[in-house]
Design a protein around this motif. Structure first.
Motif, PDB file in Angstrom:
ATOM      1  N   ALA A 242       3.999 -49.007 -74.624  1.00 53.55           N
ATOM      2  CA  ALA A 242       3.428 -47.656 -74.572  1.00 53.55           C
ATOM      3  C   ALA A 242       2.405 -47.517 -73.450  1.00 53.55           C
ATOM      4  O   ALA A 242       1.884 -48.510 -72.920  1.00 53.55           O
TER       5      ALA A 242
ATOM      6  N   ASN B 252      -0.360 -44.595 -73.744  1.00 58.32           N
ATOM      7  CA  ASN B 252      -0.688 -43.393 -74.518  1.00 58.32           C
ATOM      8  C   ASN B 252      -1.769 -42.566 -73.828  1.00 58.32           C
ATOM      9  O   ASN B 252      -2.836 -43.083 -73.494  1.00 58.32           O
TER      10      ASN B 252
ATOM     11  N   GLY C 138       6.712 -42.864 -74.290  1.00 59.10           N
ATOM     12  CA  GLY C 138       6.445 -41.668 -75.107  1.00 59.10           C
ATOM     13  C   GLY C 138       6.103 -42.063 -76.535  1.00 59.10           C
ATOM     14  O   GLY C 138       6.703 -41.549 -77.469  1.00 59.10           O
ATOM     15  N   ASN C 139       5.148 -42.969 -76.681  1.00 57.07           N
ATOM     16  CA  ASN C 139       4.814 -43.430 -78.037  1.00 57.07           C
ATOM     17  C   ASN C 139       3.878 -42.438 -78.710  1.00 57.07           C
ATOM     18  O   ASN C 139       4.299 -41.494 -79.342  1.00 57.07           O
TER      19      ASN C 139
ATOM     20  N   THR D 237       0.271 -39.785 -78.374  1.00 53.39           N
ATOM     21  CA  THR D 237      -0.519 -39.013 -77.431  1.00 53.39           C
ATOM     22  C   THR D 237      -1.497 -38.156 -78.242  1.00 53.39           C
ATOM     23  O   THR D 237      -1.322 -37.998 -79.450  1.00 53.39           O
TER      24      THR D 237
ATOM     25  N   ALA E 284       6.573 -37.089 -76.703  1.00 52.18           N
ATOM     26  CA  ALA E 284       6.118 -38.315 -77.368  1.00 52.18           C
ATOM     27  C   ALA E 284       6.455 -38.197 -78.845  1.00 52.18           C
ATOM     28  O   ALA E 284       6.595 -37.084 -79.368  1.00 52.18           O
TER      29      ALA E 284
ATOM     30  N   GLY F 286       8.255 -43.831 -81.340  1.00 51.20           N
ATOM     31  CA  GLY F 286       8.047 -43.125 -80.091  1.00 51.20           C
ATOM     32  C   GLY F 286       9.336 -42.547 -79.537  1.00 51.20           C
ATOM     33  O   GLY F 286      10.399 -42.619 -80.165  1.00 51.20           O
TER      34      GLY F 286
END
Ligand code: NAD
Length: 500
Positions: A251, A253, A410-411, A413, A432, A452
């Motif tokens: 990730a 983030n 896109g894990n 956010t 995400a 994600g």
């Protein structure tokens, strides 16, 4: 005497027959404290065989029998929180309170598994056609495997096995070879709770053990959590071998801070989420995107807070952040900070020279803060997995969302704002899997799913929650007719069945 960690096969300790061992280091001292057995192909086969044998009865056992064992396991886990946290600190290095937090979040999934009877409730439609009923049920897969990373040696296995075994599967875990002790303690507690032998097995090791699990014909599904390159490999290989796969990767983030945000709250959140657990969390915030004119003030507020963080051994109750997992990883993290200025970033805090008195051989690194980091810098592009926070500046929300969505990861956010409309827009537009609104680490509760998008997850299912139950079961739909004895025979009908 060096401690030895062996496999757990068929309900008991299995000494490393292959004779190959790996070292386990206490990251706070740099000392090798433990030898962990590395499984050969034959040892993995023995674990899978034990799981296959156990499945014959476990897969048929009642929900009541399974959940009563899980309730007892939950009580034991609760009673042994401190002990498991101590094992984690000794091999991972994270501070005790952080290790306790990971046990608590793992326990949430055990809670969920204790209520598996509700999740596995099937569906029934009556009278879909004349005297015809249809029911949908979900059944276990058989032997399933889990491969887990070093950074949550208790929680991530518990994202997997409680639901897997509650659904009626049997399980083979390959935990990280860097901190293997917690997984064995969990196996012992499961046995104490009354879990039949062979339902939960642990094989330690490296690629040899993983590759055998990916190829073994009796392994029906593979859950993986770890770095993106290995997640991609696991997904490709296990899929090619016909297995169901969920592979969660790395990730980067982002935390977006709008000009109307409470900047003190945003700075507190950024510091907690970036530097907690020395940044070795897949949900750590590693990039703050400051929108508009607030950048200088926000960076100053982050710096003030970050400078006060106390780094030291995880066993010292005054420590807030521990060491990194290995010396090699520490050096890699330091290299990103060392190269940042040449790549165009402003180095606000440089933690690379940090040492801890009396623990000179520990894998220490201090807190680093990089400002105005260009998106071309390696410190921005790579997952550093250390206590290094990058700040990027944009003029507008639109620029910020484009920047975040251009990331291959896109894990998780987060957005910090007081504007509900902007937060709503962000939730819908950001690419995400997990989104926080004024919440920096939006790890979902057990009864929602974790996962994600993009290079942070390969496969169709997130982990735990309803997705977990679906991953560990397969659907079956039964269509039933019980004709009334008074009905006239329908005779042969070669047309495609229609419902009337
Ligand atoms: P890793 O990918 O190096 O190792 C994970 C597992 O894969 C370990 O059990 C390891 O033994 C095995 N493995 C390593 N190399 C392998 C190879 N070449 N072939 C087969 N198996 C191999 O990850 P790590 O360093 O232990 O953990 C940190 C990483 O995990 C970070 O990237 C972090 O973001 C990620 N992570 C992701 C999540 C998530 O939910 N997305 C959660 C925790 C950690």
């Amino acid at each position: 005497m060096t401690k030895i960690v062996n496999h757990w096969i068929g309900g008991k300790t299995a000494a490393g027959a292959s004779g190959t061992y790996g070292p386990v280091t206490n990251p706070a001292t740099g000392e090798v404290t433990t030898k962990v057995a590395f499984a050969s192909v034959e040892e993995v086969d023995a674990a899978v065989a034990a799981a296959k044998e156990a499945y014959l009865s476990w897969g048929q056992s009642s929900l009541a029998a399974r959940t009563s064992i899980l309730f007892r396991f939950r009580a034991l886990l609760d009673a042994h929180r401190d002990e498991i946290a101590e094992l984690i600190t000794a091999e991972h290095g994270k501070v005790h309170s952080d290790a306790l937090g990971e046990v608590a979040r793992g326990l949430e999934i055990v809670d969920l598994a204790c209520g598996i009877n509700v999740q596995l409730k099937g569906e029934l439609s009556t009278q879909v056609a004349s005297r015809v009923d249809v029911s949908s049920i979900r059944q276990p897969l058989g032997v399933v495997a889990g491969i887990t990373p070093f950074n949550f040696p208790a929680m991530v296995p518990m994202w997997m096995f409680p639901l897997a075994i509650a659904c009626g599967n049997t399980f083979v875990l390959k935990p990280s070879e860097k901190d293997p002790s917690a997984s064995i303690r969990l196996a012992e507690l499961l046995a104490e709770a009354g879990l039949p032998d062979g339902v939960f097995n642990v094989v330690h090791g490296d690629k040899v053990a993983v590759d055998r699990l990916l190829a073994h014909p009796d392994v029906k599904a593979v859950s993986f959590v770890g770095s993106t390159p290995i997640a991609r490999y696991i997904h490709t290989t296990a899929s090619a071998n016909g297995k169901r796969v969920q592979a969660l990767g790395g990730a980067k983030n982002h935390m977006l801070v709008l000009p109307d945000a409470d900047l003190d709250a945003a700075a507190d959140a950024a510091v907690s989420a970036a530097y907690g657990s020395a940044g070795e969390r897949c949900m750590a915030i590693s990039a703050v995107v400051a929108v508009g004119a607030i950048g200088d003030t926000l960076v100053e507020k982050i710096r003030e807070r970050a400078e006060k963080i106390k780094i030291g051994p995880g066993t010292d109750p005054t420590s807030e952040v521990g060491p990194l997992i290995t010396k090699a990883h520490r050096d890699k993290v330091a290299s990103y900070v060392a190269g940042a200025a040449d790549e165009g970033a402003e180095v606000v805090l440089d933690g690379t020279g940090h040492t801890v008195e009396g623990h000179e051989d520990g894998h220490w690194i201090g807190i680093s803060l990089l400002d105005r980091v260009p998106t071309t810098a390696k410190a921005y592009q790579d997952e550093i997995f250390g206590p290094v926070l990058c700040v990027l500046r944009t003029e507008t929300y639109e620029e910020a969302i484009d920047l975040i969505n251009a990331s291959p990861f896109g894990n998780g956010t987060a957005i910090f704002t007081r504007d509900g409309g902007a937060a709503r827009r962000f939730q819908l537009e950001v690419e995400a899997g997990m989104v926080g609104v004024n919440v920096p680490i939006p790890v979902p509760v057990g009864y929602h799913s974790f996962g994600g998008w993009k290079d942070s997850l390969f496969g169709d299912h997130h982990i735990y929650g309803n997705d977990g139950t679906h991953f560990y079961t397969r659907g079956k739909v039964v269509t039933t007719r019980w004709p009334d004895p008074a009905d006239a025979p329908t005779g042969v009908d070669l047309g495609f069945p229609r419902n009337h």
